[in-house]
Scaffold this motif. Structure first.
Motif, PDB file in Angstrom:
ATOM      1  N   ILE A 351     -21.564  26.025   2.312  1.00 48.17           N
ATOM      2  CA  ILE A 351     -21.128  27.147   3.131  1.00 48.17           C
ATOM      3  C   ILE A 351     -20.208  28.070   2.343  1.00 48.17           C
ATOM      4  O   ILE A 351     -20.324  29.303   2.402  1.00 48.17           O
ATOM      5  N   ALA A 352     -19.293  27.483   1.594  1.00 48.86           N
ATOM      6  CA  ALA A 352     -18.354  28.285   0.815  1.00 48.86           C
ATOM      7  C   ALA A 352     -19.085  29.112  -0.250  1.00 48.86           C
ATOM      8  O   ALA A 352     -18.800  30.306  -0.443  1.00 48.86           O
ATOM      9  N   PHE A 353     -20.008  28.483  -0.948  1.00 49.89           N
ATOM     10  CA  PHE A 353     -20.782  29.168  -1.991  1.00 49.89           C
ATOM     11  C   PHE A 353     -21.556  30.335  -1.381  1.00 49.89           C
ATOM     12  O   PHE A 353     -21.545  31.465  -1.885  1.00 49.89           O
ATOM     13  N   ALA A 354     -22.220  30.078  -0.245  1.00 47.68           N
ATOM     14  CA  ALA A 354     -23.004  31.132   0.414  1.00 47.68           C
ATOM     15  C   ALA A 354     -22.094  32.248   0.911  1.00 47.68           C
ATOM     16  O   ALA A 354     -22.436  33.440   0.814  1.00 47.68           O
ATOM     17  N   ALA A 355     -20.923  31.898   1.431  1.00 41.60           N
ATOM     18  CA  ALA A 355     -20.007  32.909   1.938  1.00 41.60           C
ATOM     19  C   ALA A 355     -19.493  33.803   0.825  1.00 41.60           C
ATOM     20  O   ALA A 355     -19.379  35.023   0.991  1.00 41.60           O
ATOM     21  N   VAL A 356     -19.159  33.203  -0.310  1.00 41.81           N
ATOM     22  CA  VAL A 356     -18.687  34.009  -1.450  1.00 41.81           C
ATOM     23  C   VAL A 356     -19.763  34.999  -1.891  1.00 41.81           C
ATOM     24  O   VAL A 356     -19.488  36.185  -2.141  1.00 41.81           O
ATOM     25  N   LEU A 357     -20.999  34.536  -1.983  1.00 39.64           N
ATOM     26  CA  LEU A 357     -22.098  35.431  -2.380  1.00 39.64           C
ATOM     27  C   LEU A 357     -22.307  36.537  -1.352  1.00 39.64           C
ATOM     28  O   LEU A 357     -22.533  37.703  -1.700  1.00 39.64           O
TER      29      LEU A 357
END
Length: 367
Positions: A351-357
């Motif tokens: 979730i964090a990775f997707a949110a940053v992108l």
């Protein structure tokens, strides 16, 4: 042997037909030909069932006479009779039997041959409808063949004038002009045809404005409409540019064939009007070409925007896919394999990775 060459001269006035008194002989059985006599600029009734040879003899008997043979729907027999009476060159006879020619001017001995095309705009279909006319001129005689069975205004054989009350052509309603000779009939026809191009250009211009609005509204169907309208403009361009050459050739023949100065003035007016029309057609063609390029650019921009969004979402979906792929390889020795917080940590990382992108792409206006 008659020679084939380009040559020149023509005037400008209104309309093609007007209702009025007679002046045309009923066509002989089996033909729609109409015959009209002009004596010293005035219309004179021709005897019933006048043949082409009779009309030719009448025109040659005395000065100041003109015989007009009008063929609303010429047949093979009509052309054969005309060729026999006028002694036409075989090459000219062959041309008379073939429609679909561009405007041109040729001379066979004492016979001047012109091909001209009128145009009218059919707004419902967004098409330019052309009508082709073959015109033959010899001393004191004129023959006009309507190759498409229609007049300049698009009226077909069913509505063409067939009796004395409606057959008074405005080609022959100016006695002063007719007093200048049979060439005046040709110049009058040219003037009517050139004047007919103006409403065609008006209709095309209206459709062009509609297309411009479609282009900037993002209508996906506009490209096909541009191509179709461009084809109509190209066809009109062929007609007008060829007619410019015809009028120029006529003007070159002023002195050679003793065309009256008054007719030269009329032809100059036609030539000026035709030059304006031809210029507007060229501008319209260039405008449609520019609109097509603008539309292609806008389509490309919209596709680029779509590709940015697709690429952005693909990258966002790649983040959880990468983490899931690592932990889905089923190896015995893997970090946090038996750790109680391993699963929520992996999901949180996704979730964090997707949110940053997503935030990154949003700031760059990709999303």
């Amino acid at each position: 042997m008659p020679q084939r060459q380009n040559d020149g001269s023509a005037p400008r006035r209104p309309g093609l037909f007007r209702r009025g008194s007679g002046g045309q002989a009923p066509a002989a059985p089996g033909t729609t030909r109409r015959t009209t006599y002009v004596v010293d600029g005035r219309l004179t009734s021709a005897p019933p069932h006048t043949s082409i040879a009779d009309a030719l003899r009448f025109s040659q008997e005395e000065p100041g006479r003109i015989a007009l043979c009008l063929f609303p729907d010429p047949t093979v027999d009509d052309i054969a009779e005309l060729a026999d009476a006028w002694g036409l060159h075989p090459v000219l006879v062959e041309d008379l039997q073939v429609a679909g020619q561009r405007p041109k001017l040729e001379r066979y001995g004492d016979v001047l041959f012109l091909v001209v095309r009128s145009a009218r705009y059919v707004d419902e279909a967004e098409e330019v409808d052309f009508s082709e006319f073959h015109v033959l001129v010899r001393p004191n005689s004129v023959a006009v063949l309507c190759q498409d069975g229609r007049w300049v205004d698009g009226s077909d054989d069913a509505t063409l004038p067939r009796n004395a009350e409606t057959a008074d052509h405005t080609l022959l309603d100016d006695s002063e002009l007719l007093g200048l000779g049979p060439e005046a009939v040709v110049y009058r026809l040219l003037d009517v045809i050139v004047d007919g191009y103006t409403p065609v250009l008006r209709g095309l211009a209206i459709d062009q404005e509609q297309i411009e609005r479609q282009v900037f509204s993002g209508d996906a169907a506009v490209a096909e409409r541009i191509y179709r309208l461009s084809q109509e403009v190209i066809d009109l361009r062929h007609a007008t540019s060829s007619l410019v050459d015809v009028v120029a050739a006529l003007r070159k023949g002023f002195d050679r064939y003793g065309i009256p100065d008054a007719l030269q003035t009329y032809l100059q007016d036609v030539a000026d009007h035709l030059t304006l029309v031809d210029g507007r057609v060229s501008e319209l063609r260039d405008s449609l070409s520019q609109i097509l390029n603008v539309n292609a650019t806008l389509v490309s921009q919209r596709q680029n925007e779509d590709m940015k969004k697709i690429s952005g979402w693909a990258a966002i979906l790649f983040a959880p896919t990468l983490i899931a792929a690592v932990y889905g390889m089923n190896f015995d020795n893997m970090p946090e394999l038996h750790w109680a917080l391993g699963y929520p940590l992996a999901v949180g990382g996704m979730i964090a990775f997707a949110a940053v992108l997503y935030i990154t792409f949003k700031l760059k206006k990709w999303m």
